[in-house]
Design a protein around this motif. Structure first.
Motif: not given
Lengths: 379, 379
Positions: A280, A309-314, B85, B111-115
């Motif tokens: 996404x 937008x940033x960052x997604x970490x799984x 998301x 899940x870890x998101x930085x926006x």
């Protein structure tokens, strides 16, 4: 030609053959459907020269009369209108009467249609196919084999042979391979082939997708006849002819690694969900780049980032993780395509380094294998 | 801002407000959704300046805690990514934590998101709406009134006022009118309005279509507040603000005939099916012209023709046929649009000649009226 036919059966046959009508043909006769009525039954045919579909409507089944033919003959009717109209006719009985200069009357209930028909003599003749190379495949299996490979063909017309799926049959092992040079999908299944064998049979991916749509839901056997330059699929009363693609399909066997430096076993659904979320964000960057890293605690990390937008970490637990630590980047869309067709609760992923092909296989069996080339990135 | 919220409720609120996010905005802040957290609840807001939608998520319902706010505050998050998301987050608990420079952490399961969040101060303020003109309309009725008129607005931006639906309220009678100069649709319904009255309130057809999508399926009452230049719809926890269109809506009352030279009563479904078949041929000629003729035996004939394809003729019995014989041509697409929204088994059609407006009404009641201008043809 003069006949009465049940709307439901006529409609079903029209829907089947309509998949072969080209919407942008320069040859007017090919925008039509040919109707042939004999005292043995009614046959519909459509063709775009690459594929041709023929659907036969018998005069009767065990419990009802489907068609009665008063006068035999043939006519070609404009497909787009004919397809839509038959669906909407008000009565189950449809009368078709072809007169002078192929002027055609269609009557059903209180509806009266006059259609300008075309000369059936102008319609291309169906290819003759020698029937010495015949195999039988369950319809469900054929559909699966198509679905699990066809997404990997190229859409780039500058490599025409790669727009097709390669078929080989040796020693009763029937194999499909598709590649667009960035990824590869293969699927193999045992078939009762007696002594049939062939290689370098390449069939357009688009054609196979159309074929998959008309393979009946009931799991019936499909006969496949492989001839000189044509493949014929026999699906009950429907005959589906496809031209083979010209050219020699490249040898892909050498690019598939068989030993790995890092091996992973993961839950298919959990991996798919994690990559889907990372995708996404990655799609906002257009590249679809997602990274996979092995962690010291035996888990893996999936991540993507976008400057805007940033960052997604799984975080994802691995059922097994063996070999060297690894950090690799790949096209997440390609990976999602593969994960969609893996029919196994767990899957195996093998790596031979951050710059080498990634191999994905179901864990339960060896029937399919997928390959994705990684992205070469600097970090 | 720091809070924990249930994914399901957050997602529902996001889906509601997302209808107001413009996909092609030149003002970056408007491509975001504003999140405001107070100890009273969480509010989401989106706006494209024409419409603004606000959705309030309470801290709890009778049987569960929905949100817990640890630190109040606001942030604007990128809508497209946020919408997609939240749908896919792996856990029912979603933690949101806004730090320095609106940097936002979203955490759910593994899940870890930085926006990159934006400054909520830049987000447009919601219009203030004086609440002296308020009516209540059942949600189902409002949806019907929109559906039965909105298809007749013009899509031609050169007549901006006609891209809207006209609203009038007098003596408890609430009326919608839409016209594109070729056709007109009107719908009237009684409402309990006390002494509210208004006229020349014009609301964009597109806006009403969006509104109809978020009116709840359960038939709840919708409060409508009509203010100076804004209309506010209150749908439970959702507030939907719409700007009114500027300008004076033309007076359409004079073009609607009230006496007829030919009157027909027909079965709605049979007429719709017959015109649909005639339309199939007429659309090949691009004009969509279909003809209706009264016959001497009291039936009617619907027909269309195409020089290339042929001709469709439909016979239809009329329940009633009074007055002069008639032969008239019209746009079959317009007629099908009307027949789709007529909620009566039989319908009335009134004519005052081949060159005059056609009036279509349900036979059971006088709540709606449709007008279609005929084609002037020579035969």
């Amino acid at each position: 030609m003069k006949l009465t036919i049940l709307r439901h059966d006529l409609n079903e046959a029209i829907q089947n053959v309509s998949k072969a009508v080209s919407s942008r043909t320069t040859i007017p006769i090919l925008s039509g459907i040919k109707v042939d009525a004999t005292f043995g039954g009614v046959t519909l045919t459509a063709s775009d020269t690459d594929i041709s579909i023929q659907s036969f409507i018998p005069m009767e089944t065990a419990d009802k009369t489907i068609a009665t033919v008063e006068r035999t003959g043939s006519v070609v009717l404009p497909a787009k209108f004919f397809v839509e109209m038959v669906k909407k006719l008000p009565h189950e009985q449809v009368h078709i009467d072809v007169g002078e200069r192929f002027q055609t009357m269609i009557r059903s209930g209180s509806t009266d249609i006059q259609l300008v028909g075309l000369d059936p003599e102008e319609f291309p003749v169906m290819p003759t196919v020698a029937e010495d190379q015949v195999i039988s495949v369950p319809g469900d299996l054929l559909r699966d084999m198509i679905r699990q490979t066809v997404f990997s063909v190229t859409t780039n017309e500058s490599s025409p042979i790669l727009t097709g799926v390669l078929w080989n049959l040796h020693d009763g092992s029937f194999k499909f391979v598709a590649t667009d040079r960035h990824r590869l999908a293969s699927r193999v299944a045992p078939v009762e082939s007696k002594d049939v064998r062939f290689s370098n049979v390449v069939i357009s991916g688009k054609t196979l997708s159309e074929l998959a749509k008309i393979v009946p839901d009931q799991n019936v056997m499909v006969d496949i006849v492989v001839a000189e330059s044509q493949v014929l699929f026999k699906l009950g009363n429907v005959l589906f002819f496809s031209r083979m693609l010209d050219g020699t399909y490249p040898d892909t066997s050498k690019i598939i690694p068989t030993t790995f430096k890092t091996e992973l076993v993961l839950n298919t659904k959990l991996l798919s969900d994690a990559i889907d979320r990372a995708y996404l964000l990655s799609r906002e960057e257009k590249t679809n780049i997602v990274r996979l890293s092995t962690m010291e605690d035996g888990s893996i990390e999936i991540s993507s980032s976008s400057s805007e937008l940033g960052r997604v970490t799984e975080q994802l637990d691995a059922s097994q993780l063996n070999g060297d630590p690894l950090r690799i980047a790949f096209n997440s869309k390609y990976m999602l395509d593969v994960l969609k067709v893996i029919d196994s609760e767990e899957l195996f992923i093998g790596f031979t380094g951050a710059m080498s092909p990634i191999i994905i296989k179901p864990r339960d069996h060896d029937n399919s294998l997928h390959l994705i080339l990684p992205y070469r990135t600097t970090n």
